[in-house]
Design a protein around this motif. Structure first.
Motif, PDB file in Angstrom:
ATOM      1  N   PRO A  90      17.917  45.769  49.272  1.00  0.00           N
ATOM      2  CA  PRO A  90      19.046  46.593  49.733  1.00  0.00           C
ATOM      3  C   PRO A  90      19.431  47.648  48.701  1.00  0.00           C
ATOM      4  CG  PRO A  90      19.462  44.267  50.158  1.00  0.00           C
ATOM      5  CD  PRO A  90      18.229  44.327  49.302  1.00  0.00           C
ATOM      6  N   ALA A  91      19.775  48.813  49.197  1.00  0.00           N
ATOM      7  CA  ALA A  91      20.134  49.924  48.313  1.00  0.00           C
ATOM      8  C   ALA A  91      21.449  50.537  48.764  1.00  0.00           C
ATOM      9  CB  ALA A  91      19.029  50.982  48.316  1.00  0.00           C
ATOM     10  N   ALA A  92      22.153  51.113  47.820  1.00  0.00           N
ATOM     11  CA  ALA A  92      23.397  51.819  48.100  1.00  0.00           C
ATOM     12  C   ALA A  92      23.444  53.063  47.232  1.00  0.00           C
ATOM     13  CB  ALA A  92      24.604  50.921  47.824  1.00  0.00           C
ATOM     14  N   VAL A  93      24.232  54.022  47.662  1.00  0.00           N
ATOM     15  CA  VAL A  93      24.413  55.279  46.919  1.00  0.00           C
ATOM     16  C   VAL A  93      25.878  55.403  46.542  1.00  0.00           C
ATOM     17  CG1 VAL A  93      24.367  57.791  47.081  1.00  0.00           C
ATOM     18  CG2 VAL A  93      22.493  56.447  48.045  1.00  0.00           C
ATOM     19  N   LEU A  94      26.128  55.739  45.283  1.00  0.00           N
ATOM     20  CA  LEU A  94      27.485  55.892  44.765  1.00  0.00           C
ATOM     21  C   LEU A  94      27.551  57.200  43.991  1.00  0.00           C
ATOM     22  CD1 LEU A  94      30.237  54.296  44.342  1.00  0.00           C
ATOM     23  CD2 LEU A  94      29.259  53.560  42.156  1.00  0.00           C
ATOM     24  N   LEU A  95      28.569  58.006  44.269  1.00  0.00           N
ATOM     25  CA  LEU A  95      28.726  59.240  43.509  1.00  0.00           C
ATOM     26  C   LEU A  95      29.043  58.940  42.052  1.00  0.00           C
ATOM     27  CD1 LEU A  95      30.658  61.691  45.872  1.00  0.00           C
ATOM     28  CD2 LEU A  95      28.209  61.236  45.687  1.00  0.00           C
ATOM     29  N   ALA A  96      28.762  59.905  41.183  1.00  0.00           N
ATOM     30  CA  ALA A  96      28.906  59.687  39.743  1.00  0.00           C
ATOM     31  C   ALA A  96      30.212  60.224  39.182  1.00  0.00           C
ATOM     32  CB  ALA A  96      27.732  60.350  39.001  1.00  0.00           C
ATOM     33  N   GLU A 112      31.831  43.827  52.635  1.00  0.00           N
ATOM     34  CA  GLU A 112      32.153  44.221  54.000  1.00  0.00           C
ATOM     35  C   GLU A 112      30.950  44.862  54.694  1.00  0.00           C
ATOM     36  OE1 GLU A 112      35.702  46.498  54.343  1.00  0.00           O
ATOM     37  OE2 GLU A 112      36.935  45.038  53.249  1.00  0.00           O
ATOM     38  N   ALA A 113      30.102  45.520  53.906  1.00  0.00           N
ATOM     39  CA  ALA A 113      28.913  46.143  54.492  1.00  0.00           C
ATOM     40  C   ALA A 113      27.945  45.095  54.991  1.00  0.00           C
ATOM     41  CB  ALA A 113      28.238  47.038  53.456  1.00  0.00           C
ATOM     42  N   GLY A 114      27.712  44.054  54.198  1.00  0.00           N
ATOM     43  CA  GLY A 114      26.750  43.042  54.589  1.00  0.00           C
ATOM     44  C   GLY A 114      25.393  43.657  54.845  1.00  0.00           C
ATOM     45  N   SER A 115      24.837  43.413  56.014  1.00  0.00           N
ATOM     46  CA  SER A 115      23.521  43.961  56.366  1.00  0.00           C
ATOM     47  C   SER A 115      23.638  45.232  57.200  1.00  0.00           C
ATOM     48  CB  SER A 115      22.708  42.916  57.134  1.00  0.00           C
ATOM     49  OG  SER A 115      23.366  42.548  58.337  1.00  0.00           O
ATOM     50  N   GLN A 116      24.881  45.727  57.375  1.00  0.00           N
ATOM     51  CA  GLN A 116      25.095  46.911  58.200  1.00  0.00           C
ATOM     52  C   GLN A 116      25.122  48.184  57.350  1.00  0.00           C
ATOM     53  OE1 GLN A 116      25.258  46.615  61.611  1.00  0.00           O
ATOM     54  NE2 GLN A 116      24.787  44.484  61.112  1.00  0.00           N
ATOM     55  N   SER A 135      20.156  46.436  56.088  1.00  0.00           N
ATOM     56  CA  SER A 135      18.781  45.955  56.189  1.00  0.00           C
ATOM     57  C   SER A 135      17.980  46.647  57.281  1.00  0.00           C
ATOM     58  CB  SER A 135      18.788  44.441  56.452  1.00  0.00           C
ATOM     59  OG  SER A 135      19.490  44.147  57.652  1.00  0.00           O
ATOM     60  N   GLN A 136      18.665  47.339  58.210  1.00  0.00           N
ATOM     61  CA  GLN A 136      17.961  47.905  59.354  1.00  0.00           C
ATOM     62  C   GLN A 136      18.036  49.427  59.417  1.00  0.00           C
ATOM     63  OE1 GLN A 136      16.174  45.844  61.266  1.00  0.00           O
ATOM     64  NE2 GLN A 136      16.910  44.110  60.054  1.00  0.00           N
ATOM     65  N   GLU A 153      27.924  59.806  62.587  1.00  0.00           N
ATOM     66  CA  GLU A 153      27.101  60.195  63.731  1.00  0.00           C
ATOM     67  C   GLU A 153      25.667  59.703  63.586  1.00  0.00           C
ATOM     68  OE1 GLU A 153      27.588  64.400  63.780  1.00  0.00           O
ATOM     69  OE2 GLU A 153      29.441  64.328  64.975  1.00  0.00           O
ATOM     70  N   ALA A 154      25.225  59.513  62.340  1.00  0.00           N
ATOM     71  CA  ALA A 154      23.865  59.036  62.095  1.00  0.00           C
ATOM     72  C   ALA A 154      23.757  57.517  62.190  1.00  0.00           C
ATOM     73  CB  ALA A 154      23.388  59.503  60.730  1.00  0.00           C
ATOM     74  N   GLY A 155      24.892  56.829  62.402  1.00  0.00           N
ATOM     75  CA  GLY A 155      24.844  55.381  62.604  1.00  0.00           C
ATOM     76  C   GLY A 155      25.493  54.552  61.519  1.00  0.00           C
ATOM     77  N   PHE A 156      26.069  55.184  60.490  1.00  0.00           N
ATOM     78  CA  PHE A 156      26.780  54.435  59.451  1.00  0.00           C
ATOM     79  C   PHE A 156      28.167  54.049  59.953  1.00  0.00           C
ATOM     80  CE2 PHE A 156      23.584  56.665  57.061  1.00  0.00           C
ATOM     81  CZ  PHE A 156      23.259  55.805  56.021  1.00  0.00           C
ATOM     82  N   CYS A 157      28.585  52.821  59.651  1.00  0.00           N
ATOM     83  CA  CYS A 157      29.899  52.334  60.055  1.00  0.00           C
ATOM     84  C   CYS A 157      30.937  52.713  59.001  1.00  0.00           C
ATOM     85  CB  CYS A 157      29.887  50.816  60.221  1.00  0.00           C
ATOM     86  SG  CYS A 157      28.700  50.210  61.438  1.00  0.00           S
ATOM     87  N   PRO A 158      32.080  53.246  59.398  1.00  0.00           N
ATOM     88  CA  PRO A 158      33.114  53.620  58.425  1.00  0.00           C
ATOM     89  C   PRO A 158      33.667  52.384  57.713  1.00  0.00           C
ATOM     90  CG  PRO A 158      33.509  54.674  60.551  1.00  0.00           C
ATOM     91  CD  PRO A 158      32.450  53.633  60.775  1.00  0.00           C
TER      92      PRO A 158
END
Length: 215
Positions: A90-96, A112-116, A135-136, A153-158
């Protein structure tokens, strides 16, 4: 992260502090890395940059570095970095530029993100400060104007919840002053007091713990 020469073009500092803008960028990077490394759900922090000075600072602060061969857009940089991963973990992006970030906020966001796939907006609700791909979800990003809406709009949950430190990126001088009132990490706090002594006693600064800085 951009090279230092191009970083924070919208951040106009007072004349006495302007020559030290690069030092401010590095200080915010240091505080962001320190908070991320303290998060229990973070296995490692990697900084993506074409700048050797940024890379050196990131390594001093305990992060790994992917040194880009050339400067490119944020979306292209992230696409390159994510494609260079050795595995599909799993990967995440965080601003610097999150000097107020608290490690528990990042842990909460990842929990809260879990696998979403999840996106966290900035304090204004238009930009993006954090992405978790889940994960998906394919590692595609949509940074730029109105990036939060574009990611949704691309499918990320707020991501819900206040988490003021996570949402407070610094792009302007007013947002820097607001960050000081919210409570900055030690590196940015030291920069602030050294360059803007007239603000030294105006608002308390919350320290989030020590961080090593390069000289």
């Amino acid at each position: 992260m951009k090279d230092l020469a191009a970083a924070k073009s919208r951040l106009e500092l007072p004349a006495e502090a302007a020559p030290a803008k690069a030092a401010l960028v590095l200080a915010m990077l240091a505080d962001t890395i320190a908070a991320a490394r303290r998060a229990r759900r973070v296995d490692g922090v990697t900084v993506v940059t074409p700048d050797v000075i940024v890379a050196r600072q990131a390594r001093v602060c305990g992060a790994s570095v992917l040194l880009e061969p050339r400067s490119q857009s944020l979306n292209d940089s992230l696409a390159w970095a994510l494609s260079a991963r050795a595995d599909d973990s799993p990967a995440a992006v965080l601003l610097a530029d999150l000097p107020c970030l608290q490690h528990w906020e990042l842990d909460r966001a990842l929990r809260e993100a879990g696998s979403q796939p999840v996106v966290c907006s900035d304090r204004d609700g238009a930009g993006t400060v954090f992405l978790s791909f889940g994960s998906q979800h394919g590692p595609t990003t949509h940074f730029g104007a109105d990036s939060f809406v574009r990611h949704v709009e691309a499918g990320f949950c707020p991501l819900r919840g206040a988490m003021p430190g996570l949402r407070h990126d610094v792009d302007t001088y007013s947002s820097l002053l607001a960050a000081r009132m919210l409570g900055m990490g030690p590196a940015t706090s030291r920069w602030f007091e050294a360059r803007l002594p007239w603000c030294r006693h105006s608002h308390p600064i919350r320290s989030t713990g020590p961080v090593r800085l390069s000289s």
